[in-house]
Design a protein around this motif. Sequence first.
Motif, PDB file in Angstrom:
ATOM      1  N   LEU A 329       0.825  -1.208   0.000  1.00  0.00           N
ATOM      2  CA  LEU A 329       0.000   0.000   0.000  1.00  0.00           C
ATOM      3  C   LEU A 329       0.860   1.259   0.000  1.00  0.00           C
ATOM      4  O   LEU A 329       0.549   2.233  -0.698  1.00  0.00           O
ATOM      5  CB  LEU A 329      -0.946  -0.014   1.204  1.00  0.00           C
ATOM      6  N   ARG A 330       1.956   1.248   0.753  1.00  0.00           N
ATOM      7  CA  ARG A 330       2.852   2.416   0.751  1.00  0.00           C
ATOM      8  C   ARG A 330       3.481   2.610  -0.628  1.00  0.00           C
ATOM      9  O   ARG A 330       3.685   3.746  -1.071  1.00  0.00           O
ATOM     10  CB  ARG A 330       3.916   2.254   1.830  1.00  0.00           C
ATOM     11  N   LEU A 331       3.800   1.495  -1.299  1.00  0.00           N
ATOM     12  CA  LEU A 331       4.374   1.598  -2.639  1.00  0.00           C
ATOM     13  C   LEU A 331       3.365   2.210  -3.610  1.00  0.00           C
ATOM     14  O   LEU A 331       3.716   3.073  -4.426  1.00  0.00           O
ATOM     15  CB  LEU A 331       4.821   0.224  -3.131  1.00  0.00           C
ATOM     16  N   TYR A 332       2.110   1.769  -3.532  1.00  0.00           N
ATOM     17  CA  TYR A 332       1.075   2.362  -4.370  1.00  0.00           C
ATOM     18  C   TYR A 332       0.967   3.869  -4.102  1.00  0.00           C
ATOM     19  O   TYR A 332       0.812   4.671  -5.033  1.00  0.00           O
ATOM     20  CB  TYR A 332      -0.279   1.707  -4.090  1.00  0.00           C
ATOM     21  N   ALA A 333       1.043   4.235  -2.821  1.00  0.00           N
ATOM     22  CA  ALA A 333       0.940   5.655  -2.468  1.00  0.00           C
ATOM     23  C   ALA A 333       2.130   6.436  -3.031  1.00  0.00           C
ATOM     24  O   ALA A 333       1.963   7.526  -3.591  1.00  0.00           O
ATOM     25  CB  ALA A 333       0.882   5.799  -0.946  1.00  0.00           C
ATOM     26  N   GLU A 334       3.332   5.886  -2.920  1.00  0.00           N
ATOM     27  CA  GLU A 334       4.530   6.557  -3.447  1.00  0.00           C
ATOM     28  C   GLU A 334       4.445   6.745  -4.954  1.00  0.00           C
ATOM     29  O   GLU A 334       4.875   7.770  -5.497  1.00  0.00           O
ATOM     30  CB  GLU A 334       5.777   5.732  -3.111  1.00  0.00           C
ATOM     31  N   ASN A 335       3.892   5.732  -5.637  1.00  0.00           N
ATOM     32  CA  ASN A 335       3.785   5.778  -7.096  1.00  0.00           C
ATOM     33  C   ASN A 335       2.555   6.551  -7.581  1.00  0.00           C
ATOM     34  O   ASN A 335       2.327   6.650  -8.786  1.00  0.00           O
ATOM     35  CB  ASN A 335       3.713   4.358  -7.666  1.00  0.00           C
ATOM     36  N   GLU A 336       1.757   7.062  -6.629  1.00  0.00           N
ATOM     37  CA  GLU A 336       0.525   7.786  -6.939  1.00  0.00           C
ATOM     38  C   GLU A 336      -0.437   6.920  -7.756  1.00  0.00           C
ATOM     39  O   GLU A 336      -1.129   7.397  -8.649  1.00  0.00           O
ATOM     40  CB  GLU A 336       0.836   9.098  -7.677  1.00  0.00           C
ATOM     41  N   GLU A 337      -0.481   5.632  -7.417  1.00  0.00           N
ATOM     42  CA  GLU A 337      -1.418   4.695  -8.057  1.00  0.00           C
ATOM     43  C   GLU A 337      -2.679   4.625  -7.194  1.00  0.00           C
ATOM     44  O   GLU A 337      -2.901   3.658  -6.464  1.00  0.00           O
ATOM     45  CB  GLU A 337      -0.771   3.326  -8.210  1.00  0.00           C
ATOM     46  N   GLU A 338      -3.488   5.649  -7.300  1.00  0.00           N
ATOM     47  CA  GLU A 338      -4.638   5.782  -6.412  1.00  0.00           C
ATOM     48  C   GLU A 338      -5.624   4.630  -6.580  1.00  0.00           C
ATOM     49  O   GLU A 338      -6.138   4.091  -5.597  1.00  0.00           O
ATOM     50  CB  GLU A 338      -5.340   7.117  -6.662  1.00  0.00           C
ATOM     51  N   GLU A 339      -5.912   4.223  -7.838  1.00  0.00           N
ATOM     52  CA  GLU A 339      -6.894   3.169  -8.067  1.00  0.00           C
ATOM     53  C   GLU A 339      -6.400   1.834  -7.521  1.00  0.00           C
ATOM     54  O   GLU A 339      -7.166   1.072  -6.906  1.00  0.00           O
ATOM     55  CB  GLU A 339      -7.198   3.043  -9.557  1.00  0.00           C
ATOM     56  N   SER A 340      -5.112   1.517  -7.730  1.00  0.00           N
ATOM     57  CA  SER A 340      -4.544   0.276  -7.189  1.00  0.00           C
ATOM     58  C   SER A 340      -4.578   0.301  -5.666  1.00  0.00           C
ATOM     59  O   SER A 340      -4.873  -0.715  -5.021  1.00  0.00           O
ATOM     60  CB  SER A 340      -3.111   0.083  -7.684  1.00  0.00           C
ATOM     61  N   PHE A 341      -4.265   1.476  -5.094  1.00  0.00           N
ATOM     62  CA  PHE A 341      -4.328   1.616  -3.632  1.00  0.00           C
ATOM     63  C   PHE A 341      -5.750   1.361  -3.145  1.00  0.00           C
ATOM     64  O   PHE A 341      -5.965   0.609  -2.188  1.00  0.00           O
ATOM     65  CB  PHE A 341      -3.863   3.008  -3.213  1.00  0.00           C
ATOM     66  N   ARG A 342      -6.728   1.981  -3.807  1.00  0.00           N
ATOM     67  CA  ARG A 342      -8.118   1.858  -3.370  1.00  0.00           C
ATOM     68  C   ARG A 342      -8.577   0.400  -3.401  1.00  0.00           C
ATOM     69  O   ARG A 342      -9.178  -0.101  -2.447  1.00  0.00           O
ATOM     70  CB  ARG A 342      -9.032   2.704  -4.268  1.00  0.00           C
ATOM     71  N   ARG A 343      -8.268  -0.296  -4.506  1.00  0.00           N
ATOM     72  CA  ARG A 343      -8.715  -1.685  -4.651  1.00  0.00           C
ATOM     73  C   ARG A 343      -8.055  -2.588  -3.613  1.00  0.00           C
ATOM     74  O   ARG A 343      -8.714  -3.423  -2.984  1.00  0.00           O
ATOM     75  CB  ARG A 343      -8.400  -2.196  -6.058  1.00  0.00           C
ATOM     76  N   HIS A 344      -6.731  -2.411  -3.417  1.00  0.00           N
ATOM     77  CA  HIS A 344      -6.059  -3.305  -2.475  1.00  0.00           C
ATOM     78  C   HIS A 344      -6.473  -2.995  -1.035  1.00  0.00           C
ATOM     79  O   HIS A 344      -6.657  -3.920  -0.240  1.00  0.00           O
ATOM     80  CB  HIS A 344      -4.537  -3.192  -2.608  1.00  0.00           C
ATOM     81  N   TYR A 345      -6.626  -1.732  -0.717  1.00  0.00           N
ATOM     82  CA  TYR A 345      -7.033  -1.377   0.649  1.00  0.00           C
ATOM     83  C   TYR A 345      -8.427  -1.937   0.947  1.00  0.00           C
ATOM     84  O   TYR A 345      -8.671  -2.477   2.038  1.00  0.00           O
ATOM     85  CB  TYR A 345      -7.021   0.139   0.829  1.00  0.00           C
ATOM     86  N   ALA A 346      -9.346  -1.830  -0.017  1.00  0.00           N
ATOM     87  CA  ALA A 346     -10.702  -2.363   0.182  1.00  0.00           C
ATOM     88  C   ALA A 346     -10.660  -3.889   0.346  1.00  0.00           C
ATOM     89  O   ALA A 346     -11.350  -4.457   1.206  1.00  0.00           O
ATOM     90  CB  ALA A 346     -11.593  -1.982  -0.998  1.00  0.00           C
ATOM     91  N   HIS A 347      -9.843  -4.548  -0.469  1.00  0.00           N
ATOM     92  CA  HIS A 347      -9.707  -6.006  -0.394  1.00  0.00           C
ATOM     93  C   HIS A 347      -9.126  -6.428   0.958  1.00  0.00           C
ATOM     94  O   HIS A 347      -9.644  -7.346   1.611  1.00  0.00           O
ATOM     95  CB  HIS A 347      -8.808  -6.473  -1.537  1.00  0.00           C
ATOM     96  N   TYR A 348      -8.069  -5.754   1.385  1.00  0.00           N
ATOM     97  CA  TYR A 348      -7.416  -6.092   2.654  1.00  0.00           C
ATOM     98  C   TYR A 348      -8.340  -5.819   3.836  1.00  0.00           C
ATOM     99  O   TYR A 348      -8.434  -6.624   4.775  1.00  0.00           O
ATOM    100  CB  TYR A 348      -6.122  -5.283   2.781  1.00  0.00           C
ATOM    101  N   THR A 349      -9.059  -4.705   3.783  1.00  0.00           N
ATOM    102  CA  THR A 349     -10.003  -4.355   4.858  1.00  0.00           C
ATOM    103  C   THR A 349     -11.080  -5.421   5.002  1.00  0.00           C
ATOM    104  O   THR A 349     -11.436  -5.839   6.118  1.00  0.00           O
ATOM    105  CB  THR A 349     -10.650  -2.990   4.579  1.00  0.00           C
ATOM    106  N   ARG A 350     -11.598  -5.890   3.859  1.00  0.00           N
ATOM    107  CA  ARG A 350     -12.653  -6.908   3.898  1.00  0.00           C
ATOM    108  C   ARG A 350     -12.113  -8.230   4.454  1.00  0.00           C
ATOM    109  O   ARG A 350     -12.772  -8.890   5.262  1.00  0.00           O
ATOM    110  CB  ARG A 350     -13.215  -7.124   2.493  1.00  0.00           C
ATOM    111  N   LEU A 351     -10.899  -8.611   4.047  1.00  0.00           N
ATOM    112  CA  LEU A 351     -10.310  -9.842   4.559  1.00  0.00           C
ATOM    113  C   LEU A 351     -10.115  -9.782   6.075  1.00  0.00           C
ATOM    114  O   LEU A 351     -10.413 -10.739   6.793  1.00  0.00           O
ATOM    115  CB  LEU A 351      -8.954 -10.094   3.892  1.00  0.00           C
ATOM    116  N   LEU A 352      -9.588  -8.665   6.562  1.00  0.00           N
ATOM    117  CA  LEU A 352      -9.370  -8.518   8.004  1.00  0.00           C
ATOM    118  C   LEU A 352     -10.684  -8.641   8.772  1.00  0.00           C
ATOM    119  O   LEU A 352     -10.755  -9.292   9.815  1.00  0.00           O
ATOM    120  CB  LEU A 352      -8.720  -7.165   8.309  1.00  0.00           C
ATOM    121  N   ASP A 353     -11.727  -8.013   8.238  1.00  0.00           N
ATOM    122  CA  ASP A 353     -13.021  -8.049   8.915  1.00  0.00           C
ATOM    123  C   ASP A 353     -13.604  -9.460   8.915  1.00  0.00           C
ATOM    124  O   ASP A 353     -14.080  -9.944   9.949  1.00  0.00           O
ATOM    125  CB  ASP A 353     -13.981  -7.076   8.224  1.00  0.00           C
TER     126      ASP A 353
END
Length: 372
Positions: A329-353
Motif C-alpha cells: 500500500l505504501r508503494l502504491y501511495a509513493e507511485n501515486e497509483e490511487e486506483e490500485s491503492f483503493r482496490r487493495h485497501y478495500a480487499h485487505y479491509t474486507r479480509l481482516l473483517d
Amino acid sequence: MLRVIIVEDEKPILDLMERLVGQHPMLEAVGTFTSAAEALTRFGELRPDAAFLDVEMPRMGGIELAEKLKAIDEELQIVFTTAYPQYAVDAFRVSAVDYLLKPVTPDAIERVAARLSKNHALRSAKSDAAAAEEPPVRCLGTFETRGASGALMGWPTRKTEELFAHLLAYPNRIMGKWQLADLLWPDLEEERAIHNVHNTVYRLKKAFKEAGIAVEVTNANDGYHVQLPASLSDLGIFREFMGRTAAVDQWNADEAERHFRLYLGTLFGGKDYVWSTGLATELSEQYGSLARMLASHYRETGNRAAMKETMRMYLSYEPLDEDMNARLLRLYAENEEEESFRRHYAHYTRLLDEELGIAPSAELRMLSERIL
C-alpha cells in the motif's frame, strides 16, 4: 497481476463482473465484451492470462468460445459463469479452472483469483525448471513424487507416503522405530505399532526400488537412517538456499527469484500430518523473509514493477500478512497509483473483517484518508 478478459452478453452483468474483477488486487480486466466473436478477434492483441466466459450467449456460446481460445493459447485459464449448473460437465471438458453460478459474488471472485494465481505461479515455476532439472519430489503446494521414468508414483498405503514425508521433513537423521511407531500409530498398542513400522519401511524400500529412485534405507541403532540429498525435493532445495542466504543482492538475485517461485503453497499441499504443523509455519516464515529480501533488492535497484509483483505473489499465499500489505500500500501511495491503492485497501479491509474481525492499523487508515 493477472490479465483477464470478460465475455458476457448482458451488459448489466458484464458491468458487475468488471467491477468485481477490478476490485481484486491480483486481477486486471484488460478487455470486456458482449460479443464472443469480438472477444475472439481481440484475443491475440490483448494476450490475457485468464478469461471469464458466460456459457449461454447467442451465436457463439462460452463453451465453443473457450475451445477456440484454447486452440490459440493452450495455457489460457478459463472460468465459466452461468445460471445453470447442468453445464458443469461441458465446462470441464475444456479444462475449466472453475465454474461460477450467477449472481457472482466477491467471495466467488476471491476463490477463483486464488486458484488462478496458484496455477500461474506453478506454470512460471515449471518454465524456470526447463532451464534447471526439476526435482523428482515436490512438497510445496502439493505432494508428488516421480520415479526415474518421470511417471507419478503411487504409494501402497497412506502411512508409507506419510513416512516418506517425515523423512523429507527431517532428513539425514536416525529415526528410532519407537519414535516412528509413536509418530504414525500413537493409538495402537506397542507390539502392533512396531509391526506396522517394519512393514511400512519395507514397503517404502520396495517403492523406491520399483520407481528407480536411488534412496537407501538402512538399519541403525534400533531404528532407520535415510540419506536424502537436498536436490531430491523442492523442499530440500528451498531450505538449503534459505540456510545460506542472509540478503539478496546483484550476485544472487536470479537464484533468489527462482527459489521464490519454487514455493507454491502449504507444505505437502496441506495434507493433515499433525507433526508437520510447526515445519509448515517455519517454511511460511522463510518464504515471507525471502519475499521481503527480494522486494528490498528490487527497491534498491529501482525495479518497482518487480517489487510489486513479488509482494502480490507473496500475498496470494499469505493474504493477511500485515507488514507486506502495508509495504504494498505504501508503494502504491509513493507511485501515486490511487486506483490500485483503493482496490487493495478495500480487499485487505474486507479480509481482516471477515477472517479476524479487526480493522487495518491506524497507520494504514491514516494513509488511506490521505490518499483517498
